[in-house]
Design a protein around this motif. Structure first.
Motif, short mmCIF file in Angstrom:
data_model
loop_
_atom_site.label_atom_id
_atom_site.label_comp_id
_atom_site.label_asym_id
_atom_site.label_seq_id
_atom_site.Cartn_x
_atom_site.Cartn_y
_atom_site.Cartn_z
N ILE A 53 0.85 -1.21 0.00
CA ILE A 53 0.00 0.00 0.00
C ILE A 53 0.88 1.25 0.00
O ILE A 53 1.03 1.93 -1.01
CB ILE A 53 -0.96 0.01 1.21
CG1 ILE A 53 -1.69 -1.32 1.34
CG2 ILE A 53 -1.94 1.17 1.07
CD1 ILE A 53 -2.60 -1.66 0.18
N GLU A 54 1.44 1.57 1.13
CA GLU A 54 2.38 2.69 1.21
C GLU A 54 3.21 2.54 2.48
O GLU A 54 2.80 1.89 3.45
CB GLU A 54 1.64 4.04 1.22
CG GLU A 54 0.81 4.29 2.47
CD GLU A 54 0.25 5.71 2.55
OE1 GLU A 54 0.24 6.41 1.53
OE2 GLU A 54 -0.18 6.11 3.66
N GLY A 55 4.39 3.13 2.46
CA GLY A 55 5.26 3.06 3.63
C GLY A 55 6.33 4.12 3.56
O GLY A 55 6.38 4.93 2.62
N LEU A 56 7.17 4.16 4.56
CA LEU A 56 8.25 5.14 4.62
C LEU A 56 9.53 4.52 4.07
O LEU A 56 9.85 3.36 4.34
CB LEU A 56 8.47 5.60 6.06
CG LEU A 56 7.30 6.33 6.72
CD1 LEU A 56 7.62 6.66 8.17
CD2 LEU A 56 6.95 7.60 5.96
N ARG A 57 10.27 5.32 3.29
CA ARG A 57 11.55 4.88 2.74
C ARG A 57 12.61 5.90 3.12
O ARG A 57 12.39 7.12 3.00
CB ARG A 57 11.49 4.78 1.21
CG ARG A 57 10.58 3.68 0.72
CD ARG A 57 11.21 2.30 0.93
NE ARG A 57 10.43 1.27 0.25
CZ ARG A 57 9.39 0.66 0.77
NH1 ARG A 57 8.98 1.00 1.99
NH2 ARG A 57 8.73 -0.26 0.10
N PRO A 58 13.78 5.42 3.61
CA PRO A 58 14.84 6.37 3.99
C PRO A 58 15.48 7.01 2.75
O PRO A 58 15.58 6.39 1.69
CB PRO A 58 15.84 5.50 4.74
CG PRO A 58 15.61 4.12 4.21
CD PRO A 58 14.15 4.03 3.89
#
Length: 683
Positions: A460-465
């Motif tokens: 779905i969606e998430g955080l990426r560094p």
């Protein structure tokens, strides 16, 4: 090719029986060949035999002809695995033969009679056979000259020393020294040949589509009736005024290869969209080589032959190609043009053009394809109605490929009255995959495979560094599901498909999160929906809904016990369709492989039925038909060794199949391998 990649036990399994034999492996073939060579037949007798019809030769009660026929057929029975009455004349218990050729029995008769008449008049294939039988220690039992070139290029390399008969024999004997060790040195080349043909899939790269013949549209019947009457049991020349426009080089190369292998191809005349006449082509010539071919052909006194290519004309057209044929007939049953599968779906002019075909679909296969199209339409309709569909079944039943067919069909479906029609041939793999890849590039189709480590952040969606000004910051990254939903929402007049392969291998609750309810068909987001739902996404805080023009198509392996049962929350939001192993698909492939593959399919199925523990239905368990599809015995053997046997072993280890105490898989696996051994294509 590094031969050290093959271990000693594998070599023993492949050709150990030949290596261990103290007698010459083809001793009976040499005896039959010697008897034929030494048989006294006058030139006058040979000329008379060459002039009579093949059927008359076979059925004659004349004592002298019967004696000659017996010796000739006995020799061929040891030469060729496809020979007539091999079971009668070949006395080996395993019915071994020197080769498996594309030479017809009537051609064997002609060639061996001509050898007796003038042994200098030999085709390359017959010469290779004679050289081997006369000197098996220094020559190889490989009849096909094109095969020898391919083998040489693969194992030795044309850039090392150019190919020649002498160089082939020398280089190949040296290549396998130390790998093959025979009790009888005369068996060395036979054992090497067995190993070479076991590795055939490596050196004999088949064209994606194999041409079986040509057809043209031609309305005149009078000349055809005259030609059929005149040719009788002899030979003749036919011509056509154009060459193929599309794929010309590929087509001409394949046809040349067929002839070089000692084979033939069919040439059909079509009228009113039905093939009515057929010629069997045993050679052909164009402007580049007609003079040379003319000198070869004229010895057979063919009808309608001309000394110069320019002499073939009808006032309006002149010959671009001349066919040397040994049979011409009116078909008892005309063949619909729709049953010809054109090479690469090539285009041609139905007034002047010439087209190549890869096969002719018989009515049974045509009906099967019609049924398949009907099934695909029903499945597309089911997906259109329900929005979410899972194809389930055993490995090899075509689940993943059918997702491509269904996705393309759903997106490209054309309105047809109250329903729809499919604009493409769903049985044309090339056409389907070209369109599928196009839609994948256009982002109307997206593909994902679930696995146990996949989660909401991936899907779905998430955080990426991200490093910015030497600082680590985190950005919101959209997953594949959110991306295709956004594209679909921006294009409400188009349909979009998300394919999820192995959907049961993922943790569905973790992957879909709070969006699991949004995929239901009555919760979809659209302008005319009164039940459409949205949810606030965890990371972006956006209001998100699943558009009504997005369809979700999953696959699920019903025999996979390494995963738990499918999450009930997901199960009740999908409809399920079981894909079954289809024996008719196995039987519908090329005849040379179909019989062997079908027998293997039957034996595997009988074994699974017999030892099924009862935990699963056969439709969920039987190994799929795609594991039994191949272009040659080598490919089928690889599928057996590296797909079918390991899967059956896994079934046993998982308790899906239960063997009685004391029974192992060894004997069963050996019997399956022997099926392929008897269908070996060598030479």
């Amino acid at each position: 090719m590094e031969l050290n990649e093959i271990d000693a036990s594998s070599i023993k399994n492949i050709c150990g029986n030949i290596m261990a034999e103290s007698d010459f492996w083809y001793q009976k073939a040499i005896e039959a060949w010697t008897q034929w060579k030494d048989m006294s037949i006058t030139d006058n007798e040979l000329q008379n035999l060459l002039s009579i019809k093949y059927d008359d030769f076979c059925n004659s009660n004349d004592q002298r002809i019967a004696e000659i026929r017996k010796n000739l057929f006995t020799a061929v029975a040891y030469f060729d695995a496809k020979s007539k009455d091999k079971d009668t004349y070949n006395c080996y218990p395993d019915k071994r033969t020197v080769a498996r050729t594309g030479i017809r029995q009537d051609d064997w008769v002609t060639r061996l009679l001509k050898y007796k008449l003038n042994n200098a008049d030999m085709t390359p294939g017959i010469k290779n056979l004679v050289d081997y039988l006369d000197n098996p220690r220094d020559n190889f039992p490989i009849i096909s000259e094109p095969h020898k070139r391919k083998i040489y290029n693969y194992f030795i390399g044309e850039n090392v020393v150019p190919y020649s008969d002498k160089q082939f024999n020398l280089a190949m004997r040296n290549k396998f020294q130390g790998v093959i060790k025979c009790v009888n040195p005369d068996n060395y080349t036979a054992a090497v040949t067995k190993l070479i043909y076991y590795l055939r899939s490596k050196w004999d790269e088949k064209p994606v589509e194999i041409i079986k013949g040509l057809f043209v549209h031609e309305r005149g019947d009078n000349w055809k009736q005259e030609f059929q009457k005149e040719i009788g049991n002899g030979k003749g020349c036919l011509w056509w005024h154009t060459l193929p426009v599309s794929y010309r080089k590929e087509i001409m190369e394949q046809l040349s290869s067929i002839i070089d292998d000692g084979g033939s191809f069919d040439f059909y005349y079509v009228k009113d969209n039905k093939a009515k006449y057929k010629a069997r082509v045993i050679d052909f010539a164009t402007a580049e080589n007609y003079a040379e071919k003319y000198n070869e052909w004229k010895a057979d006194n063919p009808i309608w032959i001309e000394e110069d290519l320019s002499d073939y004309n009808d006032g309006d057209h002149s010959a671009a190609i001349v066919f040397f044929v040994d049979k011409f007939c009116e078909l008892k049953e005309q063949i619909s043009l729709d049953n010809f599968v054109r090479y690469k779906n090539m285009k041609y002019s139905n007034r002047t053009g010439i087209a190549a075909f890869t096969r002719i679909i018989n009515e049974d296969i045509k009906n099967m394809q019609d049924e398949y199209k009907k099934e695909i339409k029903e499945t597309v309709n089911l997906l259109l109605t329900e929005k979410n569909l899972i194809l389930q079944g055993a490995p090899g039943t075509g689940k993943t490929y059918n997702t491509a067919v269904i996705a393309v069909g759903l997106i490209d479906a054309l309105p047809d009255g109250e329903g729809f029609d499919l604009p493409m041939n769903v049985s044309d793999h090339r056409q389907i995959m070209e369109r599928y890849n196009e839609l994948l590039s256009n982002k109307q189709i997206a593909f994902s495979t679930f696995h146990q480590s996949m989660d909401y952040e991936d899907f779905i969606e998430g955080l990426r560094p991200k490093v910015l000004n030497e600082q680590v910051i985190y950005e919101i990254h959209d997953g594949i599901f959110k991306r295709i939903c956004n594209v679909a929402e921006r294009n409400p007049k188009k349909n979009f498909v998300l394919i999820i392969d192995e959907i049961n291998r993922g943790n569905v609750s973790k992957i879909f999160g709070e969006l699991i309810s949004l995929i239901e068909k009555d919760k979809r987001k659209s302008d005319d929906s009164i039940h459409g739902l949205t949810a606030i996404l965890t990371y972006s805080g956006e209001s998100f809904g699943v558009p009504a023009n997005l369809y979700i198509l999953g696959t699920m392996n019903t025999t996979d016990r390494s995963t738990g049962t499918l999450d009930y929350a997901l199960r009740r939001r999908f409809v399920f369709k079981t894909m079954k192993a289809d024996e008719y698909v196995v039987k519908a492939q090329d005849r040379e492989i179909a019989d062997v593959a079908s027998n293997l399919f039957t034996q595997v199925k009988e074994f699974i039925v017999k030892y099924n523990s009862g935990d699963m239905e056969m439709d969920d368990l039987m190994i799929g038909h795609s594991y039994f599809l191949a272009s040659n015995i080598g490919q089928l053997r690889n599928s057996l060794e590296y797909k079918i046997k390991p899967l059956v072993k896994e079934y046993v280890n998982d308790g899906i199949l239960r063997l009685p105490r004391g029974k192992t898989l060894n004997d069963t696996f050996a019997s399956w391998s022997n099926l392929l051994e008897n269908g070996e294509d060598a030479g």
